[in-house]
Design a protein around this motif. Structure first.
Motif, mmCIF file in Angstrom:
data_model
loop_
_atom_site.group_PDB
_atom_site.id
_atom_site.type_symbol
_atom_site.label_atom_id
_atom_site.label_comp_id
_atom_site.label_asym_id
_atom_site.label_seq_id
_atom_site.Cartn_x
_atom_site.Cartn_y
_atom_site.Cartn_z
ATOM 1 N N ASP A 265 0.849 -1.192 0.000
ATOM 2 C CA ASP A 265 0.000 0.000 0.000
ATOM 3 C C ASP A 265 0.890 1.250 0.000
ATOM 4 O O ASP A 265 1.610 1.519 0.961
ATOM 5 N N ALA A 266 0.828 2.007 -1.098
ATOM 6 C CA ALA A 266 1.695 3.175 -1.258
ATOM 7 C C ALA A 266 1.493 4.199 -0.146
ATOM 8 O O ALA A 266 2.460 4.811 0.330
ATOM 9 N N GLY A 267 0.268 4.398 0.309
ATOM 10 C CA GLY A 267 -0.002 5.362 1.372
ATOM 11 C C GLY A 267 0.629 4.954 2.692
ATOM 12 O O GLY A 267 1.204 5.785 3.401
ATOM 13 N N LEU A 268 0.533 3.664 3.033
ATOM 14 C CA LEU A 268 1.153 3.177 4.263
ATOM 15 C C LEU A 268 2.672 3.295 4.192
ATOM 16 O O LEU A 268 3.313 3.718 5.153
ATOM 17 N N MET A 269 3.231 2.905 3.041
ATOM 18 C CA MET A 269 4.681 3.010 2.898
ATOM 19 C C MET A 269 5.137 4.464 2.988
ATOM 20 O O MET A 269 6.132 4.765 3.639
ATOM 21 N N GLU A 270 4.399 5.359 2.356
ATOM 22 C CA GLU A 270 4.769 6.773 2.408
ATOM 23 C C GLU A 270 4.771 7.289 3.847
ATOM 24 O O GLU A 270 5.701 7.980 4.275
ATOM 25 N N ALA A 271 3.753 6.925 4.612
ATOM 26 C CA ALA A 271 3.685 7.355 6.015
ATOM 27 C C ALA A 271 4.846 6.782 6.819
ATOM 28 O O ALA A 271 5.463 7.481 7.634
ATOM 29 N N TRP A 272 5.155 5.509 6.601
ATOM 30 C CA TRP A 272 6.223 4.831 7.338
ATOM 31 C C TRP A 272 7.588 5.412 6.976
ATOM 32 O O TRP A 272 8.471 5.558 7.809
ATOM 33 N N LEU A 273 7.768 5.736 5.719
ATOM 34 C CA LEU A 273 9.060 6.215 5.226
ATOM 35 C C LEU A 273 9.270 7.717 5.402
ATOM 36 O O LEU A 273 10.393 8.201 5.250
ATOM 37 N N ARG A 274 8.220 8.439 5.748
ATOM 38 C CA ARG A 274 8.276 9.900 5.794
ATOM 39 C C ARG A 274 9.459 10.434 6.598
ATOM 40 O O ARG A 274 10.116 11.382 6.190
ATOM 41 N N ASN A 275 9.736 9.847 7.752
ATOM 42 C CA ASN A 275 10.849 10.357 8.574
ATOM 43 C C ASN A 275 12.149 9.585 8.347
ATOM 44 O O ASN A 275 13.126 9.808 9.051
ATOM 45 N N LYS A 276 12.179 8.717 7.371
ATOM 46 C CA LYS A 276 13.387 7.941 7.065
ATOM 47 C C LYS A 276 14.180 8.661 5.979
ATOM 48 O O LYS A 276 14.315 8.199 4.859
ATOM 49 N N THR A 277 14.698 9.833 6.348
ATOM 50 C CA THR A 277 15.475 10.668 5.432
ATOM 51 C C THR A 277 16.910 10.759 5.939
ATOM 52 O O THR A 277 17.177 10.516 7.120
ATOM 53 N N ALA B 53 0.821 2.634 14.639
ATOM 54 C CA ALA B 53 1.811 3.664 14.332
ATOM 55 C C ALA B 53 1.974 3.720 12.817
ATOM 56 O O ALA B 53 2.108 2.684 12.174
ATOM 57 N N PHE B 54 1.960 4.899 12.253
ATOM 58 C CA PHE B 54 2.073 5.091 10.800
ATOM 59 C C PHE B 54 0.977 4.334 10.045
ATOM 60 O O PHE B 54 1.173 3.933 8.907
ATOM 61 N N GLY B 55 -0.142 4.062 10.706
ATOM 62 C CA GLY B 55 -1.203 3.278 10.085
ATOM 63 C C GLY B 55 -0.919 1.789 10.104
ATOM 64 O O GLY B 55 -1.620 1.004 9.480
ATOM 65 N N LEU B 56 0.113 1.386 10.830
ATOM 66 C CA LEU B 56 0.527 -0.015 10.899
ATOM 67 C C LEU B 56 0.418 -0.522 12.327
ATOM 68 O O LEU B 56 0.417 0.256 13.276
ATOM 69 N N GLN B 57 0.385 -1.830 12.466
ATOM 70 C CA GLN B 57 0.316 -2.448 13.781
ATOM 71 C C GLN B 57 1.705 -2.664 14.358
ATOM 72 O O GLN B 57 2.598 -3.124 13.667
ATOM 73 N N GLY B 58 1.886 -2.313 15.629
ATOM 74 C CA GLY B 58 3.128 -2.576 16.352
ATOM 75 C C GLY B 58 2.804 -3.354 17.612
ATOM 76 O O GLY B 58 1.881 -2.999 18.339
ATOM 77 N N LEU B 59 3.526 -4.421 17.860
ATOM 78 C CA LEU B 59 3.285 -5.261 19.024
ATOM 79 C C LEU B 59 4.327 -4.943 20.096
ATOM 80 O O LEU B 59 5.519 -5.181 19.897
ATOM 81 N N PRO B 60 3.902 -4.397 21.255
ATOM 82 C CA PRO B 60 4.862 -4.151 22.340
ATOM 83 C C PRO B 60 5.446 -5.468 22.848
ATOM 84 O O PRO B 60 4.713 -6.427 23.091
ATOM 85 N N MET B 61 6.776 -5.502 22.959
ATOM 86 C CA MET B 61 7.464 -6.700 23.412
ATOM 87 C C MET B 61 8.586 -6.288 24.363
ATOM 88 O O MET B 61 9.040 -5.141 24.338
ATOM 89 N N ALA B 62 9.033 -7.240 25.189
ATOM 90 C CA ALA B 62 10.127 -6.959 26.105
ATOM 91 C C ALA B 62 10.923 -8.230 26.363
ATOM 92 O O ALA B 62 10.441 -9.346 26.153
ATOM 93 N N LYS B 63 12.143 -8.017 26.839
ATOM 94 C CA LYS B 63 13.034 -9.119 27.202
ATOM 95 C C LYS B 63 13.809 -8.710 28.438
ATOM 96 O O LYS B 63 14.341 -7.600 28.518
ATOM 97 N N GLU B 64 13.870 -9.622 29.385
ATOM 98 C CA GLU B 64 14.716 -9.406 30.560
ATOM 99 C C GLU B 64 16.171 -9.590 30.121
ATOM 100 O O GLU B 64 16.497 -10.576 29.480
ATOM 101 N N THR B 65 17.029 -8.656 30.491
ATOM 102 C CA THR B 65 18.421 -8.722 30.057
ATOM 103 C C THR B 65 19.320 -9.421 31.060
ATOM 104 O O THR B 65 20.489 -9.641 30.779
ATOM 105 N N ARG B 66 18.782 -9.772 32.212
ATOM 106 C CA ARG B 66 19.600 -10.458 33.225
ATOM 107 C C ARG B 66 18.967 -11.747 33.623
ATOM 108 O O ARG B 66 17.861 -11.994 33.589
#
Length: 155
Positions: free
Chosen positions: A35-47, A142-155
């Motif tokens: 989807d060109a609109g989704l890609m444009e939104a996602w890429l907008r700050n990737k300059t 975010a940016f019209g896309l789904q983001g899944l919050p994830m975490a990992k214990e580092t110790r």
């Protein structure tokens, strides 16, 4: 194949921008479905200008992954959050992404952090799960896309 992880330099900005943009457009099809609109939104700050700003952020930890002498990956964290972790299409499944993620984790541990957090795309979810990250809540938009919050214990 030789993988080398190093600190990102301002002079890497153009290459880093290319890595990120190629990863999004060529690897993250499960997220944007072409989807060109989704890609444009996602890429907008990737300059290049924004990448230069990220590299100058003294609170951010920015690294690049070189494979066989060419920069093919980029990772960035700030505090306990992985903000970016991208590789070029040809670097997928070569261990470069894992090496970037492990370097970000080592940095978090050195900073005394006990947890590393991120928001995963659909494309990257299996990668993060293989590397010990688990979902921490429902997906967010975010940016019209789904983001899944994830975490990992580092110790």
């Amino acid at each position: 194949m030789t993988i080398h992880i190093r600190s990102a330099q301002t002079g890497d900005a153009t290459t880093i921008c290319t890595v990120i943009r190629r990863s999004i457009t060529e690897c993250c099809i499960d997220d944007h479905h072409g989807d060109a609109g989704l890609m444009e939104a996602w890429l907008r700050n990737k300059t290049v200008a924004n990448v230069e700003t990220w590299l100058q952020d003294t609170e951010a930890h920015c690294i690049v992954g070189d494979r066989d002498g060419a920069t093919q990956g980029f990772g960035m964290s700030r505090g306990d959050k992985v903000l970016l972790c991208y590789v070029t299409p040809e670097a997928r499944f070569t261990g470069l992404g894992k090496a970037l993620l492990q370097a970000l984790e080592r940095h978090a541990i050195a900073q005394g952090l006990s947890t590393l957090r991120l928001e995963s795309t659909r494309t990257a979810e299996a990668f993060y799960r293989r590397n010990g990250f688990l979902p921490t809540g429902p997906a967010v938009q975010a940016f019209g896309l789904q983001g899944l919050p994830m975490a990992k214990e580092t110790r």
